[in-house]
Design a protein around this motif. Structure first.
Motif, short mmCIF file in Angstrom:
data_model
loop_
_atom_site.label_atom_id
_atom_site.label_comp_id
_atom_site.label_asym_id
_atom_site.label_seq_id
_atom_site.Cartn_x
_atom_site.Cartn_y
_atom_site.Cartn_z
N GLY A 1 0.83 -1.20 0.00
CA GLY A 1 0.00 0.00 0.00
C GLY A 1 0.86 1.24 0.00
N GLN B 1 1.24 4.63 9.40
CA GLN B 1 -0.12 4.39 8.93
C GLN B 1 0.01 4.05 7.46
OE1 GLN B 1 -2.85 7.67 9.13
NE2 GLN B 1 -4.60 6.39 8.61
N LEU C 1 -2.06 2.79 4.00
CA LEU C 1 -3.33 2.55 3.32
C LEU C 1 -3.11 1.41 2.34
CD1 LEU C 1 -4.57 6.16 2.55
CD2 LEU C 1 -5.43 4.59 4.27
N SER C 2 -3.78 0.29 2.61
CA SER C 2 -3.62 -0.87 1.73
C SER C 2 -4.35 -0.64 0.42
CB SER C 2 -4.13 -2.13 2.42
OG SER C 2 -5.54 -2.09 2.53
N GLU C 3 -4.14 -1.55 -0.50
CA GLU C 3 -4.78 -1.42 -1.81
C GLU C 3 -6.29 -1.55 -1.72
OE1 GLU C 3 -2.47 -4.26 -3.98
OE2 GLU C 3 -1.05 -2.71 -4.55
N ALA C 4 -6.76 -2.16 -0.63
CA ALA C 4 -8.20 -2.26 -0.40
C ALA C 4 -8.70 -1.01 0.34
CB ALA C 4 -8.52 -3.51 0.41
N THR C 5 -7.89 0.03 0.39
CA THR C 5 -8.15 1.31 1.07
C THR C 5 -8.47 1.14 2.55
OG1 THR C 5 -10.48 1.44 0.42
CG2 THR C 5 -8.85 2.49 -1.06
N GLU C 6 -7.88 0.12 3.17
CA GLU C 6 -8.00 -0.05 4.61
C GLU C 6 -6.78 0.58 5.26
OE1 GLU C 6 -8.28 -4.20 5.38
OE2 GLU C 6 -10.17 -4.42 4.35
N SER C 7 -6.97 1.20 6.40
CA SER C 7 -5.88 1.84 7.11
C SER C 7 -5.31 0.87 8.14
CB SER C 7 -6.40 3.09 7.81
OG SER C 7 -5.35 3.78 8.41
N HIS C 8 -3.98 0.71 8.12
CA HIS C 8 -3.29 -0.19 9.05
C HIS C 8 -2.23 0.61 9.79
CE1 HIS C 8 -4.97 -3.82 7.13
NE2 HIS C 8 -4.87 -3.10 6.02
N TYR C 9 -2.13 0.39 11.09
CA TYR C 9 -1.09 1.01 11.90
C TYR C 9 -0.08 -0.06 12.27
CZ TYR C 9 -4.11 5.05 12.22
OH TYR C 9 -4.88 6.16 11.90
#
Length: 109
Positions: free
Chosen positions: A72, A85, A87-95
């Motif tokens: 991402g 932070q 943003l994955s390709e699925a537009t999910e935010s990961h910390y």
């Protein structure tokens, strides 16, 4: 579970099945590698570059005794919380805590 293990599991007591399952899960666990100072500096430089250039990255990190990979864009660097932070390709935010990051690479299309 392979066919041989499935065949013998019918003849096992429930306690033995649980013990076998726990042992199997324990064998899949991995220890977190320790990164040297040079590797940490290299990761920091790639992260800085990706954040400034808005480059797509692949990040390998350690969580719950396993290695995980995410692809991402680095959207934020939290200096206080020491985390990224992403943003994955699925537009999910990961910390992802910086201390858990093992590898970062810029992903070219």
């Amino acid at each position: 579970m392979d066919r041989g293990a499935a065949k013998w599991s019918m003849m096992m007591l429930p306690e033995h099945k649980k013990m076998h399952s726990d042992l199997y899960q324990e064998q899949k666990n991995v220890q977190k590698p320790i990164l040297d100072e040079q590797k940490i500096d290299e990761l920091n430089e790639i992260i800085r570059s990706a954040l400034l250039d808005k480059s797509r990255v692949g990040i390998t990190f350690y969580r719950k005794q396993r290695f995980h990979t995410i692809t991402g864009f680095v959207s934020n660097f939290d200096y206080i919380g020491k985390s990224l932070q992403v943003l994955s390709e699925a537009t999910e935010s990961h910390y992802i805590p910086l201390e858990d990051i093992l590898e970062v690479a810029i992903v070219y299309p």
